[in-house]
Design a protein around this motif. Structure first.
Motif, PDB file in Angstrom:
ATOM      1  N   UNK A  45       0.838  -1.208   0.000  1.00 29.11           N
ATOM      2  CA  UNK A  45       0.000   0.000   0.000  1.00 29.11           C
ATOM      3  C   UNK A  45       0.867   1.250   0.000  1.00 29.11           C
ATOM      4  N   UNK A  46       1.914   1.251   0.812  1.00 30.08           N
ATOM      5  CA  UNK A  46       2.806   2.413   0.842  1.00 30.08           C
ATOM      6  C   UNK A  46       3.478   2.616  -0.508  1.00 30.08           C
ATOM      7  N   UNK A  47       3.925   1.519  -1.129  1.00 31.56           N
ATOM      8  CA  UNK A  47       4.594   1.623  -2.432  1.00 31.56           C
ATOM      9  C   UNK A  47       3.627   2.111  -3.508  1.00 31.56           C
ATOM     10  N   UNK A  48       2.401   1.598  -3.476  1.00 34.76           N
ATOM     11  CA  UNK A  48       1.403   2.011  -4.472  1.00 34.76           C
ATOM     12  C   UNK A  48       1.050   3.488  -4.286  1.00 34.76           C
ATOM     13  N   UNK A  49       0.819   3.904  -3.063  1.00 32.58           N
ATOM     14  CA  UNK A  49       0.456   5.310  -2.831  1.00 32.58           C
ATOM     15  C   UNK A  49       1.572   6.235  -3.313  1.00 32.58           C
ATOM     16  N   UNK A  50       2.831   5.897  -3.002  1.00 34.45           N
ATOM     17  CA  UNK A  50       3.960   6.739  -3.424  1.00 34.45           C
ATOM     18  C   UNK A  50       4.068   6.763  -4.944  1.00 34.45           C
ATOM     19  N   UNK A  51       3.890   5.603  -5.573  1.00 27.29           N
ATOM     20  CA  UNK A  51       3.985   5.537  -7.034  1.00 27.29           C
ATOM     21  C   UNK A  51       2.830   6.287  -7.692  1.00 27.29           C
ATOM     22  N   UNK A  52       1.658   6.246  -7.077  1.00 28.84           N
ATOM     23  CA  UNK A  52       0.496   6.964  -7.632  1.00 28.84           C
ATOM     24  C   UNK A  52       0.780   8.465  -7.649  1.00 28.84           C
ATOM     25  N   UNK A  53       1.375   8.946  -6.575  1.00 28.70           N
ATOM     26  CA  UNK A  53       1.693  10.376  -6.495  1.00 28.70           C
ATOM     27  C   UNK A  53       2.805  10.715  -7.482  1.00 28.70           C
ATOM     28  N   UNK A  54       3.864   9.900  -7.505  1.00 28.10           N
ATOM     29  CA  UNK A  54       5.007  10.178  -8.387  1.00 28.10           C
ATOM     30  C   UNK A  54       4.598  10.170  -9.853  1.00 28.10           C
ATOM     31  N   UNK A  55       3.652   9.312 -10.208  1.00 29.86           N
ATOM     32  CA  UNK A  55       3.208   9.218 -11.595  1.00 29.86           C
ATOM     33  C   UNK A  55       2.014  10.127 -11.902  1.00 29.86           C
ATOM     34  N   UNK A 109       4.154  -0.610 -11.996  1.00 32.52           N
ATOM     35  CA  UNK A 109       5.531  -1.053 -12.283  1.00 32.52           C
ATOM     36  C   UNK A 109       6.513  -0.407 -11.314  1.00 32.52           C
ATOM     37  N   UNK A 110       6.338   0.874 -11.044  1.00 31.70           N
ATOM     38  CA  UNK A 110       7.222   1.571 -10.099  1.00 31.70           C
ATOM     39  C   UNK A 110       7.059   1.007  -8.680  1.00 31.70           C
ATOM     40  N   UNK A 111       5.824   0.738  -8.296  1.00 32.63           N
ATOM     41  CA  UNK A 111       5.584   0.171  -6.958  1.00 32.63           C
ATOM     42  C   UNK A 111       6.231  -1.208  -6.834  1.00 32.63           C
ATOM     43  N   UNK A 112       6.132  -2.007  -7.900  1.00 33.10           N
ATOM     44  CA  UNK A 112       6.765  -3.339  -7.872  1.00 33.10           C
ATOM     45  C   UNK A 112       8.278  -3.215  -7.737  1.00 33.10           C
ATOM     46  N   UNK A 113       8.866  -2.244  -8.441  1.00 35.44           N
ATOM     47  CA  UNK A 113      10.323  -2.023  -8.317  1.00 35.44           C
ATOM     48  C   UNK A 113      10.680  -1.632  -6.884  1.00 35.44           C
ATOM     49  N   UNK A 114       9.862  -0.794  -6.292  1.00 36.42           N
ATOM     50  CA  UNK A 114      10.127  -0.358  -4.918  1.00 36.42           C
ATOM     51  C   UNK A 114      10.032  -1.525  -3.938  1.00 36.42           C
ATOM     52  N   UNK A 115       9.209  -2.508  -4.262  1.00 37.56           N
ATOM     53  CA  UNK A 115       9.037  -3.660  -3.365  1.00 37.56           C
ATOM     54  C   UNK A 115      10.119  -4.712  -3.562  1.00 37.56           C
ATOM     55  N   UNK A 116      10.837  -4.639  -4.686  1.00 39.33           N
ATOM     56  CA  UNK A 116      11.853  -5.671  -5.004  1.00 39.33           C
ATOM     57  C   UNK A 116      13.042  -5.581  -4.059  1.00 39.33           C
TER      58      UNK A 116
END
Ligand code: FES
Length: 110
Positions: free
Chosen positions: A40-50, A103-110
């Motif tokens: 959730x944290x990764x998705x929220x950050x990626x949503x804002x960044x994108x 895709x960005x959120x998945x990278x952040x989780x890797x």
């Protein structure tokens, strides 16, 4: 039909408009206001960044489906993303930004 009302019931994305309360039992319901955790944290950050949202109508449902996907599959293929997000419609056509954010959120989780 649109998926904007998506919530998590026992961590699975469910269209709340089509889910009878009588079927809930002791299941745990999580709404966009309470969704949390690494994905959730990764998705929220990626949503804002994108800069994903346009009008915003569909976005809570999009985020809930994206979080559910990344909670179970931290490295989804393009097909995995398309299948997981197929129940969430966006009248504004933000699909390219949604895919980029996932895709960005998945990278952040890797
Ligand atoms: Fe407008 Fe998706 S951002 S419907």
């Amino acid at each position: 039909m649109c998926g904007a009302c998506t919530v998590h019931i026992d961590n699975k994305p469910v269209r709340s408009c089509a889910f009878p309360i009588s079927a809930l039992g002791s299941s745990k319901v999580t709404t966009i206001e309470a969704v949390s955790g690494r994905a959730a944290d990764a998705v929220k950050a990626a949503w804002i960044a994108n800069n994903v949202p346009q009008c915003g109508y569909c976005q809570s449902g999009q985020i809930m489906s994206a979080v559910a996907l990344l909670d179970t599959n931290a490295s989804p293929s393009r097909q995995d993303v398309d299948v997981a997000m197929s129940g969430n419609l966006c009248r504004c056509g933000t699909y390219p930004r949604i895919r980029a954010a996932i895709a960005d959120a998945a990278k952040a989780l890797a």
